[in-house]
Design a protein around this motif. Sequence first.
Motif, mmCIF file in Angstrom:
data_model
loop_
_atom_site.group_PDB
_atom_site.id
_atom_site.type_symbol
_atom_site.label_atom_id
_atom_site.label_comp_id
_atom_site.label_asym_id
_atom_site.label_seq_id
_atom_site.Cartn_x
_atom_site.Cartn_y
_atom_site.Cartn_z
ATOM 1 N N ILE A 138 -17.641 54.453 -26.946
ATOM 2 C CA ILE A 138 -16.240 54.687 -27.304
ATOM 3 C C ILE A 138 -16.018 56.187 -27.361
ATOM 4 C CG2 ILE A 138 -14.474 54.325 -29.072
ATOM 5 C CD1 ILE A 138 -16.084 51.799 -29.899
ATOM 6 N N THR A 141 -14.403 52.624 -33.775
ATOM 7 C CA THR A 141 -15.644 51.864 -33.795
ATOM 8 C C THR A 141 -15.385 50.466 -33.249
ATOM 9 O OG1 THR A 141 -15.214 51.032 -36.029
ATOM 10 C CG2 THR A 141 -16.469 53.107 -35.846
ATOM 11 N N GLU A 142 -16.461 49.754 -32.965
ATOM 12 C CA GLU A 142 -16.324 48.363 -32.527
ATOM 13 C C GLU A 142 -15.568 47.546 -33.567
ATOM 14 O OE1 GLU A 142 -19.175 44.485 -31.512
ATOM 15 O OE2 GLU A 142 -19.988 46.520 -31.364
ATOM 16 N N GLU A 143 -15.857 47.809 -34.847
ATOM 17 C CA GLU A 143 -15.187 47.069 -35.913
ATOM 18 C C GLU A 143 -13.684 47.326 -35.910
ATOM 19 O OE1 GLU A 143 -19.374 47.275 -36.445
ATOM 20 O OE2 GLU A 143 -17.936 48.939 -36.272
ATOM 21 N N PHE A 184 -11.835 48.218 -33.310
ATOM 22 C CA PHE A 184 -11.240 47.512 -32.180
ATOM 23 C C PHE A 184 -11.113 46.029 -32.472
ATOM 24 C CE2 PHE A 184 -12.350 51.109 -29.192
ATOM 25 C CZ PHE A 184 -11.038 51.371 -28.848
ATOM 26 N N GLY A 185 -12.058 45.488 -33.264
ATOM 27 C CA GLY A 185 -11.935 44.103 -33.674
ATOM 28 C C GLY A 185 -10.723 43.880 -34.551
ATOM 29 N N GLU A 240 -15.154 50.131 -23.215
ATOM 30 C CA GLU A 240 -15.609 49.313 -24.326
ATOM 31 C C GLU A 240 -14.499 48.458 -24.915
ATOM 32 O OE1 GLU A 240 -18.836 48.166 -27.064
ATOM 33 O OE2 GLU A 240 -18.579 48.749 -24.972
ATOM 34 N N LEU A 288 -14.999 44.450 -25.091
ATOM 35 C CA LEU A 288 -15.025 43.749 -26.372
ATOM 36 C C LEU A 288 -13.929 42.700 -26.454
ATOM 37 C CD1 LEU A 288 -15.665 46.744 -28.816
ATOM 38 C CD2 LEU A 288 -17.310 44.977 -28.145
ATOM 39 N N ASP A 341 -14.364 38.792 -27.007
ATOM 40 C CA ASP A 341 -13.957 38.222 -28.296
ATOM 41 C C ASP A 341 -12.644 37.454 -28.235
ATOM 42 O OD1 ASP A 341 -16.213 39.455 -29.282
ATOM 43 O OD2 ASP A 341 -15.136 41.181 -30.113
ATOM 44 N N ARG A 351 -21.586 47.455 -18.779
ATOM 45 C CA ARG A 351 -21.276 46.825 -20.072
ATOM 46 C C ARG A 351 -20.598 45.472 -19.868
ATOM 47 N NH1 ARG A 351 -22.809 46.158 -25.259
ATOM 48 N NH2 ARG A 351 -21.145 46.577 -26.787
#
Length: 248
Positions: free
Chosen positions: A16, A21-23, A25-26, A49, A53, A57, A78
């Motif tokens: 990223i 963070t991935e969280e 984006f979640g 990313e 993701l 998801d 990825r």
Amino acid sequence: MDLPRSFVIREQHHLIHDPFTEEKFGVLGRAIGLRPGMTVLDLACGSGEMLCLWARDHGVSGVGVDISTYFLGKARERAVELDVADRLTFVHADAGGHVESTPVDVAACVGATWIGGGVAGTVELLERSLRPGGLLLVGEPFWRMDPPDQATVEGCHATAKEDYRDLPGLVTQFRDLGWDLVEMVLADEDSWDRYVAAQWFTVRQWLDANPGDELAGEFRAELDRAPLDYVRYLRPYLGWGVFALKRR
């Protein structure tokens, strides 16, 4: 057409390329109600990313556009790793001139509004690929506190205070452009740390392995000043967020 070599070296291990963070984006994907079958365009997608993701998801499909051959290669790898390559396409092109032939449900530019010459131009560009009633996502910095001097401005990678707005000013700009702000997810100090401090680690590893490279002096000088500039200026003064907009 590609990114400067120094940028690729500095962020070669990043998934990223923003203080997210991935969280986060979640959180963002859930907040905007992504669903299987929705389509997403990501201009200046970097290593892809966000798209990867969300394809994993939420079952979306999409297109990412970027000028970096290196980061697009990482994006494709990825997508294979997360088993979503059949739903994503990554295009090597100038994102500032890209318009989708088929309108999408979500059009995003997360952290690269220079592709449209600023927020207003980027919003106009994104809208050209958006279906009626669709959602724009714009990632943009803002002043958390008023910078007291030019050293603070430059420590936040700006040339003038006017390069960024404060958060109320940014929200006002969206409104004045004719868009409702319907969601936002903001970076915090930890996500800033993960983005910026990881660059120092990568630069130091690269310097150890490439002491005679033509960029070694530039990177040595950067590592001498960047951590202090970050903790003194950027970390306390500069915010960043992704803002979800719907046309009025």
